[in-house]
Design a protein around this motif. Structure first.
Motif, mmCIF file in Angstrom:
data_model
loop_
_atom_site.group_PDB
_atom_site.id
_atom_site.type_symbol
_atom_site.label_atom_id
_atom_site.label_comp_id
_atom_site.label_asym_id
_atom_site.label_seq_id
_atom_site.Cartn_x
_atom_site.Cartn_y
_atom_site.Cartn_z
ATOM 1 N N GLU A 411 0.815 -1.206 0.000
ATOM 2 C CA GLU A 411 0.000 0.000 0.000
ATOM 3 C C GLU A 411 0.854 1.264 0.000
ATOM 4 O O GLU A 411 0.523 2.249 -0.664
ATOM 5 C CB GLU A 411 -0.946 -0.009 1.207
ATOM 6 N N LEU A 412 1.940 1.257 0.741
ATOM 7 C CA LEU A 412 2.807 2.435 0.754
ATOM 8 C C LEU A 412 3.415 2.668 -0.630
ATOM 9 O O LEU A 412 3.493 3.806 -1.109
ATOM 10 C CB LEU A 412 3.909 2.277 1.798
ATOM 11 N N ALA A 413 3.855 1.582 -1.272
ATOM 12 C CA ALA A 413 4.413 1.721 -2.619
ATOM 13 C C ALA A 413 3.349 2.177 -3.606
ATOM 14 O O ALA A 413 3.586 3.051 -4.454
ATOM 15 C CB ALA A 413 5.016 0.387 -3.057
ATOM 16 N N ARG A 414 2.146 1.636 -3.514
ATOM 17 C CA ARG A 414 1.066 1.987 -4.438
ATOM 18 C C ARG A 414 0.650 3.443 -4.279
ATOM 19 O O ARG A 414 0.488 4.167 -5.259
ATOM 20 C CB ARG A 414 -0.120 1.057 -4.192
ATOM 21 N N ARG A 415 0.503 3.892 -3.040
ATOM 22 C CA ARG A 415 0.070 5.270 -2.825
ATOM 23 C C ARG A 415 1.166 6.263 -3.184
ATOM 24 O O ARG A 415 0.893 7.353 -3.684
ATOM 25 C CB ARG A 415 -0.366 5.446 -1.375
ATOM 26 N N GLY A 416 2.410 5.869 -2.911
ATOM 27 C CA GLY A 416 3.505 6.741 -3.284
ATOM 28 C C GLY A 416 3.591 6.912 -4.784
ATOM 29 O O GLY A 416 3.789 8.019 -5.301
ATOM 30 N N PRO A 426 5.649 9.268 2.206
ATOM 31 C CA PRO A 426 4.427 9.171 3.019
ATOM 32 C C PRO A 426 3.180 9.456 2.199
ATOM 33 O O PRO A 426 3.126 10.469 1.498
ATOM 34 C CB PRO A 426 4.630 10.253 4.091
ATOM 35 N N PRO A 427 2.210 8.588 2.199
ATOM 36 C CA PRO A 427 0.985 8.811 1.451
ATOM 37 C C PRO A 427 0.062 9.771 2.180
ATOM 38 O O PRO A 427 0.184 9.975 3.375
ATOM 39 C CB PRO A 427 0.353 7.421 1.389
ATOM 40 N N GLU A 428 -0.865 10.357 1.431
ATOM 41 C CA GLU A 428 -1.877 11.193 2.046
ATOM 42 C C GLU A 428 -3.009 10.279 2.500
ATOM 43 O O GLU A 428 -3.795 9.803 1.697
ATOM 44 C CB GLU A 428 -2.410 12.215 1.029
ATOM 45 N N VAL A 429 -3.015 10.027 3.774
ATOM 46 C CA VAL A 429 -4.031 9.115 4.298
ATOM 47 C C VAL A 429 -5.166 9.931 4.882
ATOM 48 O O VAL A 429 -4.967 10.684 5.816
ATOM 49 C CB VAL A 429 -3.436 8.211 5.388
ATOM 50 N N SER A 430 -6.323 9.768 4.313
ATOM 51 C CA SER A 430 -7.465 10.473 4.862
ATOM 52 C C SER A 430 -7.847 9.833 6.185
ATOM 53 O O SER A 430 -7.509 8.690 6.455
ATOM 54 C CB SER A 430 -8.656 10.385 3.902
ATOM 55 N N ARG A 431 -8.577 10.599 7.004
ATOM 56 C CA ARG A 431 -8.980 10.070 8.304
ATOM 57 C C ARG A 431 -9.913 8.891 8.124
ATOM 58 O O ARG A 431 -10.705 8.861 7.221
ATOM 59 C CB ARG A 431 -9.684 11.166 9.064
ATOM 60 N N ALA A 432 -9.777 7.972 9.022
ATOM 61 C CA ALA A 432 -10.351 6.644 8.881
ATOM 62 C C ALA A 432 -11.827 6.612 8.717
ATOM 63 O O ALA A 432 -12.545 7.149 9.434
ATOM 64 C CB ALA A 432 -10.108 5.861 10.103
ATOM 65 N N VAL A 433 -12.092 5.849 7.940
ATOM 66 C CA VAL A 433 -13.473 5.589 7.695
ATOM 67 C C VAL A 433 -13.807 4.577 8.780
ATOM 68 O O VAL A 433 -13.414 4.495 9.566
ATOM 69 C CB VAL A 433 -13.584 4.988 6.304
ATOM 70 N N LEU A 434 -14.434 3.773 8.936
ATOM 71 C CA LEU A 434 -14.523 2.884 10.096
ATOM 72 C C LEU A 434 -13.932 1.543 9.766
ATOM 73 O O LEU A 434 -13.738 1.206 8.642
ATOM 74 C CB LEU A 434 -15.968 2.653 10.422
ATOM 75 N N ALA A 435 -13.688 0.878 10.863
ATOM 76 C CA ALA A 435 -13.277 -0.509 10.725
ATOM 77 C C ALA A 435 -14.439 -1.377 10.315
ATOM 78 O O ALA A 435 -14.238 -2.447 9.797
ATOM 79 C CB ALA A 435 -12.760 -0.963 12.058
ATOM 80 N N VAL A 436 -15.639 -0.944 10.559
ATOM 81 C CA VAL A 436 -16.766 -1.801 10.205
ATOM 82 C C VAL A 436 -17.836 -0.971 9.532
ATOM 83 O O VAL A 436 -18.204 0.043 10.044
ATOM 84 C CB VAL A 436 -17.421 -2.392 11.456
ATOM 85 N N ASP A 437 -18.311 -1.391 8.365
ATOM 86 C CA ASP A 437 -19.524 -0.825 7.793
ATOM 87 C C ASP A 437 -20.223 -1.911 6.996
ATOM 88 O O ASP A 437 -19.683 -2.980 6.782
ATOM 89 C CB ASP A 437 -19.262 0.436 6.959
ATOM 90 N N HIS A 438 -21.414 -1.609 6.561
ATOM 91 C CA HIS A 438 -22.215 -2.644 5.929
ATOM 92 C C HIS A 438 -21.550 -3.206 4.673
ATOM 93 O O HIS A 438 -21.600 -4.402 4.423
ATOM 94 C CB HIS A 438 -23.592 -2.099 5.573
ATOM 95 N N HIS A 439 -20.936 -2.356 3.878
ATOM 96 C CA HIS A 439 -20.364 -2.837 2.621
ATOM 97 C C HIS A 439 -19.181 -3.738 2.851
ATOM 98 O O HIS A 439 -19.049 -4.799 2.255
ATOM 99 C CB HIS A 439 -19.988 -1.637 1.751
ATOM 100 N N ARG A 440 -18.277 -3.321 3.748
ATOM 101 C CA ARG A 440 -17.099 -4.152 3.988
ATOM 102 C C ARG A 440 -17.467 -5.465 4.626
ATOM 103 O O ARG A 440 -16.927 -6.505 4.313
ATOM 104 C CB ARG A 440 -16.117 -3.391 4.886
ATOM 105 N N LEU A 441 -18.387 -5.402 5.586
ATOM 106 C CA LEU A 441 -18.786 -6.637 6.243
ATOM 107 C C LEU A 441 -19.499 -7.570 5.293
ATOM 108 O O LEU A 441 -19.409 -8.787 5.412
ATOM 109 C CB LEU A 441 -19.700 -6.327 7.432
#
Length: 443
Positions: A411-416, A426-441
């Motif tokens: 991920e670091l290589a891809r974002r860079g 260092p990639p620009e990491v937006s603030r976290a979305v959640l660890a759990v949501d309906h789509h990911r689960l």
């Protein structure tokens, strides 16, 4: 006693080891009932080892009174391993009825007592005939009865452990130390050896001694592994489950007295929202979660699912390595079996997978810090709720196909590269979305 081969040394050591292991199991406090049950097949193995030395040394010729002394011990192994599996995977109110599984051993022993009481010369003659395969029909029937009984009980023990392991995934978020995978594998090996013993009775190749040695070693492995096992609490047996069941029972009784269907309030639900029906759990609830008396409507499933996602976002309960289905259900104010229905209907996953996916998602976000030292990855995983390095790697790879280190490097290589910066920038990491949501689960 003269030791003529390495077999004799093995059996001598096995006798001594059995006595020590018996004492260890008997004194251990954790899983006390299970360990004391396991102590008896260990004692039987120890007695068998001593008996083999009695035969191999030739002592039986000068003192034949102990011949046939252990002939019925094999009838104990199957029932005792089955009772051991039950003691680890369930909490019966009474053990009296389960002791009926030892009745066949008692009947076999009563049948064999007249043979054991024969004069020495007759015992020697009987043993010589049996060595040539000249068995009376009733003796052959007795021996095959013992073999088939043991086979049936070992299959039943495997089935009990399998059911327990399936239930653990529905109740515990970290189950690496209590999932009894080791016992399932060892019981499977024991079953293979038992089948080999049955085959040896009709095989012209003398392999019974080797099988007995392997059996002895395997039983000791089970004993030592069992003695080191942490306290196992069967799913649905904890205080949270009992409290939740009691609350559900009280709610159902209250609503029944009003002539209404059972209902349960969901914390934080909007005014006027339709409550979710509740059902009391049985006092002897089995480990598997059942949707016992009522199923939630789709609107109720959606409501509890939303409350669950909000709870995960707000309080991150998945960071608790000891989180259980019952504890999470209590925080939501719903019975455990309703929460289990929501997880299955809305997310299509077990409680174990939902919680560990949440941990994986949070860890993925944290791994994108370029300044994170590699040695801190395990500490981050533990902070996210994983109980050990093995569970961290296993669950992370299950949900991403990569180890945490491999994921971070990729991920670091891809974002860079996507930002036109050198790999590793260092990639620009937006603030976290959640660890759990309906789509990911739901994926």
């Amino acid at each position: 006693m003269r030791l003529s081969s390495w077999f004799d040394v093995v059996y001598l050591l096995g006798t001594a080891q059995g006595l020590l292991t018996f004492a260890l199991l008997w004194a251990r406090r954790q899983n006390r009932t299970a360990n004391r049950i396991l102590a008896f097949p260990i004692a039987a193995i120890s007695a068998s080892c001593a008996y083999v030395l009695y035969l191999r040394s030739g002592a039986f010729r000068s003192d034949p009174r102990w011949l046939l002394a252990i002939d019925t011990l094999p009838a104990l192994y199957g029932p005792l391993f089955y009772l051991y599996a039950l003691a680890l995977t369930s909490r019966p109110r009474r053990w009296g009825p389960r002791l009926l599984h030892l009745v066949p051993f008692a009947l076999y022993t009563l049948y064999d007592i007249p043979r054991f009481l024969l004069p020495g010369e007759e015992k020697l003659a009987l043993m010589a005939r049996e060595a040539r395969g000249e068995l009376a029909w009733d003796q052959a029937l007795w021996q095959w009865g013992v073999e088939l009984q043991g086979l049936g009980y070992l299959v039943a023990a495997l089935w009990a452990v399998r059911r327990y392991r399936a239930a653990v995934a529905g109740e515990f978020s970290n189950e690496d130390r209590i999932n009894l995978r080791w016992l399932q594998r060892l019981l499977g090996s024991l079953l293979v050896l038992w089948l080999g013993s049955m085959f040896a009775r009709i095989s012209p190749v003398p392999v019974l001694g080797y099988l007995h040695t392997a059996l002895m070693v395997l039983v000791y492995v089970i004993a030592y592994r069992g003695a080191s096992e942490p306290q196992v609490a069967p799913p649905g047996d904890g205080p949270e489950t009992r409290a939740s069941a009691a609350a559900a029972s009280a709610a159902e009784a209250h609503e029944a007295s009003r002539g209404e269907g059972p209902a349960i309030a969901v914390p934080g639900a909007p005014d006027g929202a339709e409550p979710a029906p509740a059902a009391a759990t049985s006092a002897e609830a089995r480990p598997a979660i059942k949707y016992q008396k009522t199923r939630l409507k789709e609107s109720q499933v959606a409501q509890i699912a939303s409350q669950l996602v909000a709870l995960f976002e707000r309080e991150t309960p998945y960071r608790d390595p000891d989180l259980t289905l019952s504890a999470l259900a209590q925080r939501l104010g719903v019975p455990p079996y309703h929460l289990s229905q929501v997880l299955n209907d809305r997310f299509g996953k077990s409680f174990h997978d939902v919680v560990n996916l949440a941990r994986v998602e949070e860890l993925k976000r944290r791994l994108l810090d370029r300044d994170l030292p590699a040695e801190k990855i395990l500490a981050l995983g533990l902070a996210c709720g994983f109980s050990s390095k093995s569970t961290l790697n296993a669950n992370f790879k299950k949900h991403t196909g990569l180890t945490p280190t491999q994921f971070r490097d990729r991920e670091l290589a891809r974002r860079g590269a996507a930002q036109g910066a050198p790999p590793g920038a260092p990639p620009e990491v937006s603030r976290a979305v959640l660890a759990v949501d309906h789509h990911r689960l739901g994926r």
